[in-house]
Design a protein around this motif. Structure first.
Motif, PDB file in Angstrom:
ATOM      1  N   SER A  24      27.804  38.738  37.054  1.00 40.97           N
ATOM      2  CA  SER A  24      28.668  37.666  37.547  1.00 40.97           C
ATOM      3  C   SER A  24      29.448  38.141  38.762  1.00 40.97           C
ATOM      4  O   SER A  24      29.843  39.313  38.843  1.00 40.97           O
ATOM      5  N   PHE A  25      29.695  37.234  39.697  1.00 41.23           N
ATOM      6  CA  PHE A  25      30.491  37.596  40.863  1.00 41.23           C
ATOM      7  C   PHE A  25      31.899  37.998  40.446  1.00 41.23           C
ATOM      8  O   PHE A  25      32.462  38.978  40.942  1.00 41.23           O
ATOM      9  N   GLU A  58      30.068  32.542  38.821  1.00 39.19           N
ATOM     10  CA  GLU A  58      28.762  33.044  39.199  1.00 39.19           C
ATOM     11  C   GLU A  58      28.543  32.912  40.706  1.00 39.19           C
ATOM     12  O   GLU A  58      29.333  32.307  41.421  1.00 39.19           O
ATOM     13  N   GLY A  59      27.458  33.468  41.182  1.00 37.07           N
ATOM     14  CA  GLY A  59      27.123  33.404  42.587  1.00 37.07           C
ATOM     15  C   GLY A  59      26.863  31.982  43.040  1.00 37.07           C
ATOM     16  O   GLY A  59      26.518  31.110  42.254  1.00 37.07           O
ATOM     17  N   THR A  84      31.767  29.687  33.696  1.00 38.32           N
ATOM     18  CA  THR A  84      31.477  29.684  32.260  1.00 38.32           C
ATOM     19  C   THR A  84      32.739  30.011  31.468  1.00 38.32           C
ATOM     20  O   THR A  84      33.531  30.867  31.872  1.00 38.32           O
ATOM     21  N   HIS A  85      32.916  29.318  30.371  1.00 35.67           N
ATOM     22  CA  HIS A  85      33.964  29.653  29.397  1.00 35.67           C
ATOM     23  C   HIS A  85      33.696  28.870  28.122  1.00 35.67           C
ATOM     24  O   HIS A  85      33.040  27.820  28.146  1.00 35.67           O
ATOM     25  N   PRO A  86      34.179  29.352  26.973  1.00 38.13           N
ATOM     26  CA  PRO A  86      34.021  28.590  25.733  1.00 38.13           C
ATOM     27  C   PRO A  86      34.920  27.362  25.732  1.00 38.13           C
ATOM     28  O   PRO A  86      35.780  27.205  26.610  1.00 38.13           O
ATOM     29  N   GLY A 112      32.355  43.531  38.645  1.00 37.18           N
ATOM     30  CA  GLY A 112      32.588  44.535  37.619  1.00 37.18           C
ATOM     31  C   GLY A 112      33.699  45.512  37.898  1.00 37.18           C
ATOM     32  O   GLY A 112      33.984  46.389  37.063  1.00 37.18           O
ATOM     33  N   MET A 113      34.365  45.408  39.032  1.00 34.67           N
ATOM     34  CA  MET A 113      35.393  46.370  39.409  1.00 34.67           C
ATOM     35  C   MET A 113      36.760  45.698  39.520  1.00 34.67           C
ATOM     36  O   MET A 113      36.887  44.605  40.073  1.00 34.67           O
ATOM     37  N   LYS A 114      37.789  46.387  39.000  1.00 34.02           N
ATOM     38  CA  LYS A 114      39.156  45.934  39.194  1.00 34.02           C
ATOM     39  C   LYS A 114      39.645  46.358  40.571  1.00 34.02           C
ATOM     40  O   LYS A 114      39.444  47.502  40.982  1.00 34.02           O
ATOM     41  N   ILE A 115      40.261  45.444  41.279  1.00 37.21           N
ATOM     42  CA  ILE A 115      40.806  45.719  42.602  1.00 37.21           C
ATOM     43  C   ILE A 115      42.300  45.998  42.441  1.00 37.21           C
ATOM     44  O   ILE A 115      43.030  45.132  41.931  1.00 37.21           O
TER      45      ILE A 115
END
Length: 236
Positions: free
Chosen positions: A2-3, A230-231, A182-184, A56-59
Protein backbone atom coordinates in the motif's frame (compact mmCIF):
# COMPACT_ATOMS: atom_id res chain seq x y z
CA UNK A 1 2.50 -2.71 -0.89
CA UNK A 2 0.00 0.00 0.00
CA UNK A 3 1.15 3.54 -0.66
CA UNK A 4 0.12 4.59 2.85
CA UNK A 5 -1.00 2.78 6.01
CA UNK A 6 -2.32 4.57 9.07
CA UNK A 7 -5.18 4.85 11.52
CA UNK A 8 -8.06 7.28 11.14
CA UNK A 9 -9.38 7.81 14.67
CA UNK A 10 -12.18 9.78 16.32
CA UNK A 11 -13.80 11.16 13.17
CA UNK A 12 -16.17 14.03 13.96
CA UNK A 13 -18.54 14.14 10.97
CA UNK A 14 -20.96 17.04 10.47
CA UNK A 15 -23.16 16.70 7.40
CA UNK A 16 -25.15 19.21 5.34
CA UNK A 17 -27.57 18.98 2.46
CA UNK A 18 -26.32 20.84 -0.59
CA UNK A 19 -27.68 21.74 -4.01
CA UNK A 20 -25.80 19.41 -6.38
CA UNK A 21 -25.52 22.24 -8.92
CA UNK A 22 -22.99 23.92 -6.59
CA UNK A 23 -20.75 20.86 -6.93
CA UNK A 24 -20.92 20.40 -10.70
CA UNK A 25 -17.60 22.09 -11.43
CA UNK A 26 -15.86 19.96 -8.78
CA UNK A 27 -17.01 16.55 -10.10
CA UNK A 28 -14.07 14.53 -11.49
CA UNK A 29 -14.33 13.15 -15.01
CA UNK A 30 -15.95 9.71 -15.09
CA UNK A 31 -17.90 10.15 -11.86
CA UNK A 32 -21.33 11.47 -10.88
CA UNK A 33 -22.93 12.70 -7.68
CA UNK A 34 -23.89 9.91 -5.26
CA UNK A 35 -27.23 10.71 -3.64
CA UNK A 36 -28.83 9.20 -0.54
CA UNK A 37 -32.62 9.03 -0.72
CA UNK A 38 -32.48 11.66 -3.46
CA UNK A 39 -30.46 14.09 -1.35
CA UNK A 40 -26.94 15.42 -1.94
CA UNK A 41 -24.58 15.76 1.02
CA UNK A 42 -21.35 17.50 1.90
CA UNK A 43 -19.46 16.74 5.14
CA UNK A 44 -17.10 18.68 7.38
CA UNK A 45 -14.82 16.15 9.08
CA UNK A 46 -12.14 16.40 11.73
CA UNK A 47 -10.05 13.42 12.81
CA UNK A 48 -6.66 12.13 13.91
CA UNK A 49 -4.27 10.66 11.34
CA UNK A 50 -2.08 8.34 13.46
CA UNK A 51 0.68 5.74 13.07
CA UNK A 52 1.28 6.90 9.51
CA UNK A 53 3.66 4.92 7.30
CA UNK A 54 4.47 5.77 3.68
CA UNK A 55 5.58 2.70 1.71
CA UNK A 56 6.03 0.93 5.03
CA UNK A 57 8.24 3.59 6.61
CA UNK A 58 7.50 6.08 9.37
CA UNK A 59 8.56 9.61 8.48
CA UNK A 60 9.95 11.49 11.54
CA UNK A 61 7.56 14.17 12.86
CA UNK A 62 4.85 13.02 10.40
CA UNK A 63 3.45 10.01 12.26
CA UNK A 64 0.52 11.59 14.15
CA UNK A 65 -1.36 14.74 13.16
CA UNK A 66 -4.79 16.32 12.77
CA UNK A 67 -6.78 16.61 9.56
CA UNK A 68 -9.94 18.56 8.78
CA UNK A 69 -11.59 18.18 5.39
CA UNK A 70 -14.68 19.18 3.46
CA UNK A 71 -15.87 16.44 1.10
CA UNK A 72 -18.79 15.30 -1.02
CA UNK A 73 -19.86 11.96 -2.46
CA UNK A 74 -19.64 10.52 -5.95
CA UNK A 75 -19.90 7.17 -7.70
CA UNK A 76 -18.41 5.59 -10.80
CA UNK A 77 -19.73 2.66 -12.83
CA UNK A 78 -17.10 0.12 -13.85
CA UNK A 79 -17.22 -3.57 -14.78
CA UNK A 80 -20.89 -3.91 -13.94
CA UNK A 81 -20.80 -2.33 -10.50
CA UNK A 82 -20.81 1.06 -8.81
CA UNK A 83 -17.71 2.31 -7.06
CA UNK A 84 -18.63 4.80 -4.33
CA UNK A 85 -16.11 7.46 -3.47
CA UNK A 86 -15.43 10.95 -2.16
CA UNK A 87 -14.12 14.20 -3.59
CA UNK A 88 -12.33 16.63 -1.31
CA UNK A 89 -12.90 20.35 -1.63
CA UNK A 90 -9.98 20.89 0.74
CA UNK A 91 -7.96 18.87 3.26
CA UNK A 92 -6.20 20.81 6.00
CA UNK A 93 -3.17 19.35 7.83
CA UNK A 94 -0.35 20.88 9.91
CA UNK A 95 2.50 19.25 7.96
CA UNK A 96 3.95 20.77 4.78
CA UNK A 97 5.40 17.46 3.59
CA UNK A 98 1.98 15.78 3.71
CA UNK A 99 0.52 18.60 1.65
CA UNK A 100 3.32 18.40 -0.91
CA UNK A 101 3.08 14.62 -1.38
CA UNK A 102 -0.72 14.48 -1.59
CA UNK A 103 -1.02 17.43 -3.96
CA UNK A 104 1.86 16.28 -6.16
CA UNK A 105 1.11 12.55 -6.42
CA UNK A 106 -2.69 12.50 -6.11
CA UNK A 107 -3.60 15.99 -7.34
CA UNK A 108 -5.45 16.59 -4.07
CA UNK A 109 -6.29 19.94 -2.48
CA UNK A 110 -4.33 19.89 0.75
CA UNK A 111 -3.45 23.07 2.63
CA UNK A 112 -1.01 23.43 5.52
CA UNK A 113 -2.27 25.47 8.47
CA UNK A 114 -1.53 25.64 12.16
CA UNK A 115 -3.71 23.08 13.95
CA UNK A 116 -4.44 21.71 17.39
CA UNK A 117 -6.82 19.22 18.97
CA UNK A 118 -7.98 17.82 22.29
CA UNK A 119 -9.60 14.54 23.31
CA UNK A 120 -10.91 14.24 26.86
CA UNK A 121 -13.30 12.09 28.85
CA UNK A 122 -14.97 11.95 32.22
CA UNK A 123 -17.07 9.27 33.84
CA UNK A 124 -19.92 9.52 31.35
CA UNK A 125 -18.84 11.38 28.22
CA UNK A 126 -16.07 12.07 25.73
CA UNK A 127 -15.24 15.44 24.16
CA UNK A 128 -13.40 16.02 20.89
CA UNK A 129 -12.12 19.35 19.54
CA UNK A 130 -10.33 20.02 16.24
CA UNK A 131 -9.04 23.53 15.47
CA UNK A 132 -7.21 25.22 12.60
CA UNK A 133 -5.99 28.79 12.13
CA UNK A 134 -6.78 30.72 8.94
CA UNK A 135 -6.36 34.49 8.49
CA UNK A 136 -5.62 34.94 12.22
CA UNK A 137 -8.88 33.18 13.20
CA UNK A 138 -9.05 29.85 14.99
CA UNK A 139 -11.80 27.74 13.41
CA UNK A 140 -13.15 24.79 15.37
CA UNK A 141 -15.46 21.81 15.46
CA UNK A 142 -16.41 20.35 18.84
CA UNK A 143 -18.40 17.26 19.76
CA UNK A 144 -19.47 15.62 23.03
CA UNK A 145 -20.51 11.96 22.97
CA UNK A 146 -21.45 9.00 25.06
CA UNK A 147 -18.61 6.57 25.75
CA UNK A 148 -20.17 3.29 24.62
CA UNK A 149 -19.54 2.23 21.03
CA UNK A 150 -22.64 1.28 19.05
CA UNK A 151 -23.06 -0.13 15.53
CA UNK A 152 -23.76 2.06 12.54
CA UNK A 153 -27.26 1.16 11.38
CA UNK A 154 -27.57 -0.49 7.99
CA UNK A 155 -29.05 1.68 5.21
CA UNK A 156 -28.80 4.81 7.38
CA UNK A 157 -27.38 8.14 6.29
CA UNK A 158 -24.51 7.45 8.69
CA UNK A 159 -23.67 4.26 6.80
CA UNK A 160 -23.91 6.17 3.52
CA UNK A 161 -21.44 8.81 4.75
CA UNK A 162 -18.88 6.27 5.99
CA UNK A 163 -19.13 3.56 3.31
CA UNK A 164 -17.26 5.20 0.45
CA UNK A 165 -14.04 3.42 -0.44
CA UNK A 166 -12.50 5.43 -3.28
CA UNK A 167 -11.05 8.89 -3.66
CA UNK A 168 -11.40 10.86 -6.90
CA UNK A 169 -9.63 14.00 -8.05
CA UNK A 170 -9.62 15.98 -11.29
CA UNK A 171 -6.32 15.88 -13.16
CA UNK A 172 -7.40 17.94 -16.17
CA UNK A 173 -10.36 18.19 -18.53
CA UNK A 174 -9.53 14.84 -20.13
CA UNK A 175 -8.77 12.65 -17.14
CA UNK A 176 -9.11 12.14 -13.41
CA UNK A 177 -7.39 10.10 -10.69
CA UNK A 178 -8.87 7.23 -8.68
CA UNK A 179 -7.39 5.58 -5.60
CA UNK A 180 -8.81 2.98 -3.22
CA UNK A 181 -9.14 3.38 0.54
CA UNK A 182 -9.61 0.27 2.68
CA UNK A 183 -10.96 -0.04 6.21
CA UNK A 184 -13.41 -2.27 8.10
CA UNK A 185 -16.95 -1.17 8.89
CA UNK A 186 -16.81 1.41 11.67
CA UNK A 187 -18.67 1.81 14.96
CA UNK A 188 -19.92 5.13 16.30
CA UNK A 189 -20.46 7.02 19.54
CA UNK A 190 -23.85 8.56 20.28
CA UNK A 191 -23.69 12.35 20.04
CA UNK A 192 -24.82 14.47 22.97
CA UNK A 193 -23.91 17.88 21.58
CA UNK A 194 -21.75 19.50 18.91
CA UNK A 195 -20.85 22.94 17.58
CA UNK A 196 -18.93 24.58 14.75
CA UNK A 197 -17.12 27.89 14.61
CA UNK A 198 -15.93 28.02 11.01
CA UNK A 199 -15.47 30.87 8.55
CA UNK A 200 -16.53 28.76 5.57
CA UNK A 201 -15.96 31.48 2.97
CA UNK A 202 -12.43 32.19 4.15
CA UNK A 203 -11.47 28.53 4.46
CA UNK A 204 -13.35 26.96 1.52
CA UNK A 205 -14.32 29.80 -0.83
CA UNK A 206 -17.46 31.65 -1.81
CA UNK A 207 -19.22 28.54 -3.18
CA UNK A 208 -19.42 27.22 0.37
CA UNK A 209 -20.07 30.45 2.27
CA UNK A 210 -23.73 29.40 2.66
CA UNK A 211 -22.63 26.68 5.10
CA UNK A 212 -21.94 29.46 7.61
CA UNK A 213 -25.65 29.68 8.37
CA UNK A 214 -26.77 26.23 7.24
CA UNK A 215 -28.23 23.80 9.75
CA UNK A 216 -26.50 20.40 9.67
CA UNK A 217 -28.78 17.49 8.84
CA UNK A 218 -26.79 15.03 10.96
CA UNK A 219 -23.67 14.66 13.04
CA UNK A 220 -21.90 11.64 14.47
CA UNK A 221 -18.55 10.39 15.69
CA UNK A 222 -17.06 7.38 13.92
CA UNK A 223 -14.44 5.61 16.01
CA UNK A 224 -12.33 4.82 12.96
CA UNK A 225 -9.75 2.08 12.42
CA UNK A 226 -6.61 1.12 10.58
CA UNK A 227 -6.77 2.19 6.93
CA UNK A 228 -4.76 1.88 3.75
CA UNK A 229 -4.50 4.21 0.78
CA UNK A 230 -3.56 2.39 -2.39
CA UNK A 231 -1.75 3.55 -5.50
CA UNK A 232 -3.54 5.72 -8.01
CA UNK A 233 -4.86 4.98 -11.47
CA UNK A 234 -5.90 7.32 -14.26
CA UNK A 235 -9.46 7.52 -15.61
CA UNK A 236 -9.89 8.91 -19.11
Amino acid sequence: MSFLTAEWNDLVMINYEIDPKILEKYIPKGTEIDLWNGKCYISLIGFMFENVKVLGMKIPFHVNFEEVNLRFYVKRYENGEWKRGVVFIKEIVPKHAITFVANTLYNEHYQTLKMRHSRAENGNTKRFVYEWKKDQKWNSITMTTQKKAIPIEAESVTEFITEHYFGYTNYNQEKSIEYAVTHPKWEQLEVIDYSTDVDFESVYGQDFAFLQNAQPTSAFLALGSKITIEGKKTIR
